[in-house]
Design a protein around this motif. Structure first.
Motif, PDB file in Angstrom:
ATOM      1  N   PRO A   1       0.722  -1.218  -0.017  1.00 10.20           N
ATOM      2  CA  PRO A   1      -0.036   0.000  -0.012  1.00 10.20           C
ATOM      3  C   PRO A   1       0.774   1.239   0.141  1.00 10.20           C
ATOM      4  O   PRO A   1       2.141   1.276   0.447  1.00 10.20           O
ATOM      5  CB  PRO A   1      -0.863  -0.091   1.244  1.00 10.20           C
ATOM      6  N   TRP A   2       0.241   2.310  -0.498  1.00 10.38           N
ATOM      7  CA  TRP A   2       0.961   3.453  -0.333  1.00 10.38           C
ATOM      8  C   TRP A   2       1.429   4.017   0.878  1.00 10.38           C
ATOM      9  O   TRP A   2       0.629   4.095   1.920  1.00 10.38           O
ATOM     10  CB  TRP A   2       0.252   4.731  -0.980  1.00 10.38           C
ATOM     11  N   ALA A   3       2.900   4.264   1.033  1.00 12.99           N
ATOM     12  CA  ALA A   3       3.238   4.756   2.200  1.00 12.99           C
ATOM     13  C   ALA A   3       4.648   5.591   1.966  1.00 12.99           C
ATOM     14  O   ALA A   3       5.320   5.215   1.166  1.00 12.99           O
ATOM     15  CB  ALA A   3       3.809   3.618   3.278  1.00 12.99           C
ATOM     16  N   GLU A   4       4.561   6.835   2.581  1.00 12.68           N
ATOM     17  CA  GLU A   4       5.766   7.754   2.329  1.00 12.68           C
ATOM     18  C   GLU A   4       7.171   6.925   2.433  1.00 12.68           C
ATOM     19  O   GLU A   4       8.203   6.917   1.616  1.00 12.68           O
ATOM     20  CB  GLU A   4       5.835   8.867   3.380  1.00 12.68           C
ATOM     21  N   GLU A   5       7.269   6.045   3.453  1.00 13.89           N
ATOM     22  CA  GLU A   5       8.468   5.416   3.858  1.00 13.89           C
ATOM     23  C   GLU A   5       8.782   4.450   2.792  1.00 13.89           C
ATOM     24  O   GLU A   5       9.998   4.146   2.424  1.00 13.89           O
ATOM     25  CB  GLU A   5       8.610   4.690   5.119  1.00 13.89           C
ATOM     26  N   ASN A   6       7.680   3.666   2.010  1.00 14.32           N
ATOM     27  CA  ASN A   6       8.065   2.917   0.953  1.00 14.32           C
ATOM     28  C   ASN A   6       8.795   3.641  -0.259  1.00 14.32           C
ATOM     29  O   ASN A   6       9.832   3.173  -0.781  1.00 14.32           O
ATOM     30  CB  ASN A   6       6.498   2.244   0.604  1.00 14.32           C
ATOM     31  N   LEU A   7       8.139   4.796  -0.471  1.00 19.77           N
ATOM     32  CA  LEU A   7       8.742   5.491  -1.593  1.00 19.77           C
ATOM     33  C   LEU A   7      10.052   6.113  -1.438  1.00 19.77           C
ATOM     34  O   LEU A   7      11.016   6.039  -2.392  1.00 19.77           O
ATOM     35  CB  LEU A   7       7.679   6.867  -1.923  1.00 19.77           C
ATOM     36  N   ALA A   8      10.195   6.352  -0.259  1.00 22.24           N
ATOM     37  CA  ALA A   8      11.633   7.005   0.027  1.00 22.24           C
ATOM     38  C   ALA A   8      12.565   5.897   0.066  1.00 22.24           C
ATOM     39  O   ALA A   8      13.763   5.955  -0.426  1.00 22.24           O
ATOM     40  CB  ALA A   8      11.635   7.578   1.560  1.00 22.24           C
ATOM     41  N   ALA A   9      12.252   4.852   0.589  1.00 23.73           N
ATOM     42  CA  ALA A   9      13.192   3.694   0.518  1.00 23.73           C
ATOM     43  C   ALA A   9      13.725   3.194  -0.986  1.00 23.73           C
ATOM     44  O   ALA A   9      14.731   3.055  -1.358  1.00 23.73           O
ATOM     45  CB  ALA A   9      12.465   2.254   1.265  1.00 23.73           C
ATOM     46  N   LEU A  10      12.533   3.060  -1.772  1.00 27.68           N
ATOM     47  CA  LEU A  10      12.883   2.933  -3.159  1.00 27.68           C
ATOM     48  C   LEU A  10      13.680   3.875  -3.842  1.00 27.68           C
ATOM     49  O   LEU A  10      14.853   3.569  -4.568  1.00 27.68           O
ATOM     50  CB  LEU A  10      11.651   2.846  -4.132  1.00 27.68           C
TER      51      LEU A  10
ATOM     52  N   ALA B   1       6.324   3.749  -9.463  1.00 30.98           N
ATOM     53  CA  ALA B   1       5.360   3.971 -10.230  1.00 30.98           C
ATOM     54  C   ALA B   1       3.960   3.545  -9.750  1.00 30.98           C
ATOM     55  O   ALA B   1       3.012   4.095  -9.563  1.00 30.98           O
ATOM     56  CB  ALA B   1       5.345   3.537 -11.835  1.00 30.98           C
ATOM     57  N   GLN B   2       4.200   2.269  -9.276  1.00 34.04           N
ATOM     58  CA  GLN B   2       2.949   1.632  -8.470  1.00 34.04           C
ATOM     59  C   GLN B   2       2.548   2.394  -7.184  1.00 34.04           C
ATOM     60  O   GLN B   2       1.466   2.664  -6.806  1.00 34.04           O
ATOM     61  CB  GLN B   2       3.519   0.110  -7.994  1.00 34.04           C
ATOM     62  N   GLN B   3       3.314   2.775  -6.418  1.00 30.69           N
ATOM     63  CA  GLN B   3       3.378   3.378  -5.040  1.00 30.69           C
ATOM     64  C   GLN B   3       2.977   4.876  -5.553  1.00 30.69           C
ATOM     65  O   GLN B   3       1.828   5.225  -4.893  1.00 30.69           O
ATOM     66  CB  GLN B   3       4.728   3.736  -4.547  1.00 30.69           C
ATOM     67  N   LEU B   4       3.367   5.625  -6.648  1.00 23.66           N
ATOM     68  CA  LEU B   4       2.546   6.911  -6.684  1.00 23.66           C
ATOM     69  C   LEU B   4       1.155   6.838  -7.540  1.00 23.66           C
ATOM     70  O   LEU B   4       0.199   7.841  -7.075  1.00 23.66           O
ATOM     71  CB  LEU B   4       3.467   7.605  -7.969  1.00 23.66           C
ATOM     72  N   GLN B   5       0.822   5.614  -8.023  1.00 21.20           N
ATOM     73  CA  GLN B   5      -0.453   5.480  -8.505  1.00 21.20           C
ATOM     74  C   GLN B   5      -1.343   5.306  -7.344  1.00 21.20           C
ATOM     75  O   GLN B   5      -2.552   5.774  -7.243  1.00 21.20           O
ATOM     76  CB  GLN B   5      -0.445   4.208  -9.205  1.00 21.20           C
ATOM     77  N   ARG B   6      -0.875   4.714  -6.377  1.00 22.06           N
ATOM     78  CA  ARG B   6      -1.736   4.304  -5.074  1.00 22.06           C
ATOM     79  C   ARG B   6      -1.777   5.610  -4.455  1.00 22.06           C
ATOM     80  O   ARG B   6      -2.998   5.934  -3.819  1.00 22.06           O
ATOM     81  CB  ARG B   6      -1.216   3.339  -4.200  1.00 22.06           C
ATOM     82  N   ARG B   7      -0.932   6.318  -4.376  1.00 23.37           N
ATOM     83  CA  ARG B   7      -0.903   7.879  -3.614  1.00 23.37           C
ATOM     84  C   ARG B   7      -2.020   8.539  -4.252  1.00 23.37           C
ATOM     85  O   ARG B   7      -2.702   9.297  -3.678  1.00 23.37           O
ATOM     86  CB  ARG B   7       0.421   8.414  -3.616  1.00 23.37           C
ATOM     87  N   ALA B   8      -2.046   8.557  -5.831  1.00 25.96           N
ATOM     88  CA  ALA B   8      -2.868   9.518  -6.382  1.00 25.96           C
ATOM     89  C   ALA B   8      -4.463   8.802  -5.987  1.00 25.96           C
ATOM     90  O   ALA B   8      -5.053   9.716  -5.787  1.00 25.96           O
ATOM     91  CB  ALA B   8      -2.646   9.412  -7.976  1.00 25.96           C
TER      92      ALA B   8
END
Length: 379
Positions: free
Chosen positions: A318-327, A346-353
């Motif tokens: 699921p979207w999480a800021e820490e997931n995006l930062a780690a990637l 890209a998957q994380q950003l789609q979920r954030r949107a």
């Protein structure tokens, strides 16, 4: 040829020694696997082995144990339980922020454990008989271990291609000891899967293409362990949070209600690998990866493929800021890894949107009311 001892008695003694060495079952079969050769040839011709060139390299030797050890007359097949008491299947698989490691790989590398025990078994037989040629195998040579186990009476081949035992399910390792004694052989068990196709139905990637046949190229265990390059994009969403192997076809199997727990300390889960947060795992440098996986089967995939697998899992989380930062933190380290990181970002950003729309309940309610009044054009 006559022997100065009773072969039936020796076979009985071998099984007793095997149990004392920690094997839950010991069976004996001859070396005739000719019935398996057409199946093996067909499987290879369909390229179901993927990049596992070693599966094809030795041709039909896999079905001919006496070519591995000339003079071999019998194969002693053994099984050893590996299921830990606190496997935490559901709690890990259902939490997409955690990494799921196939339960067989949570402890010490089983290859070493079983091979050492098999070597001791061979030495015991040799000491008792005076002369004996033997050779132990645990995934260490081209040999069809599952057909051998079935022929030796350890169980039957399930539709997922694994060996099933009515008292133990399938949570066990297999090993073989080739010997040159004409011991009496055991009888195979009757297949007891019936009409059940649960394992075929549950497979996330539809890798069980027909009963008893697995297309390794689709199998999550192959994709996360054997495949050296990029994981095909079509399979990435289906992998979920499985970062090393997959147990789904075993988890769904009704016979695993009878699965037996291991009493081997070596197979106890390493805490750091048991339901670990994906973000923490993705931060490991190579030195830490090698240190934590020392003596583990996981080490064989190397640090790069480990990160590749975790990147895919983070993309499925699921979207999480820490997931995006780690990637983003690991971006630019390796081209193959970057392909998976970019996909995961890209998957994380789609979920954030998608989430940004869902977190505006007031606006959504205004739209609903407007539609109800026929004023959607003014929303």
């Amino acid at each position: 040829m006559s022997y100065p001892f009773d072969l039936q008695q020796i076979a009985h003694q071998i099984k007793q020694w095997g149990r004392e060495l920690g094997f839950q079952q010991v069976g004996i079969c001859d070396t005739d696997l000719s019935a398996e050769e057409p199946k093996l040839q067909d499987w290879l011709e369909k390229q179901y082995h993927g990049e596992m060139d070693w599966m094809a390299r030795h041709g039909m030797m896999r079905a001919r144990p006496n070519e591995l050890l000339p003079g071999t007359l019998r194969v002693i097949s053994v099984r050893m339980n590996y299921l830990p008491a606190k496997a935490a299947f559901a709690s890990t698989l259902k939490n997409p922020q955690l990494g799921y490691v196939s339960r067989y790989a949570l402890g010490r590398d089983y290859h070493k454990v079983l091979r050492n025990r098999l070597k001791k078994l061979g030495e015991l037989i040799q000491a008792h008989c005076g002369e004996l040629n033997f050779r132990p195998f645990v995934d260490s040579a081209p040999i069809l271990e599952r057909p051998i186990a079935a022929k030796a009476g350890l169980g039957w081949t399930g539709k997922h291609s694994l060996i099933l035992n009515r008292e133990a399910g399938s949570w066990f390792f297999l090993g073989e000891l080739l010997i040159d004694l004409p011991l009496p052989v055991d009888q195979p068990q009757e297949e007891q899967c019936g009409r059940c196709v649960a394992c075929i139905t549950i497979c996330p990637t539809s890798a069980i293409v027909e009963p008893y046949v697995v297309d390794a190229r689709r199998c999550i265990s192959y994709l996360t362990i054997e495949l050296e390059g990029a994981i095909p994009e079509e399979f990435r969403p289906l992998i979920g949070n499985r970062i090393y192997g997959c147990d789904d076809c075993q988890l769904i199997c009704p016979w695993n209600r009878y699965g037996q727990l291991t009493d081997e300390d070596d197979f106890s889960p390493r805490a750091v690998l048991h339901a670990p947060p994906l973000v923490d795992l993705f931060k490991w440098d190579e030195a830490k990866f090698l240190r934590v996986t020392e003596g583990s089967a996981i080490r064989r995939i190397g640090h790069l493929r480990w990160l590749r697998n975790i990147a895919v899992a983070l993309g499925n989380a699921p979207w999480a800021e820490e997931n995006l930062a780690a990637l983003q933190m690991r971006s630019g380290e390796n081209a193959m890894l970057d392909e998976h990181i970019d996909w995961a970002i890209a998957q994380q950003l789609q979920r954030r949107a998608a989430q940004s729309v869902d977190v505006q309940p007031a606006k959504k309610q205004r739209l609903v009311r407007a539609v109800e009044k026929g004023l959607a054009r003014d929303a």
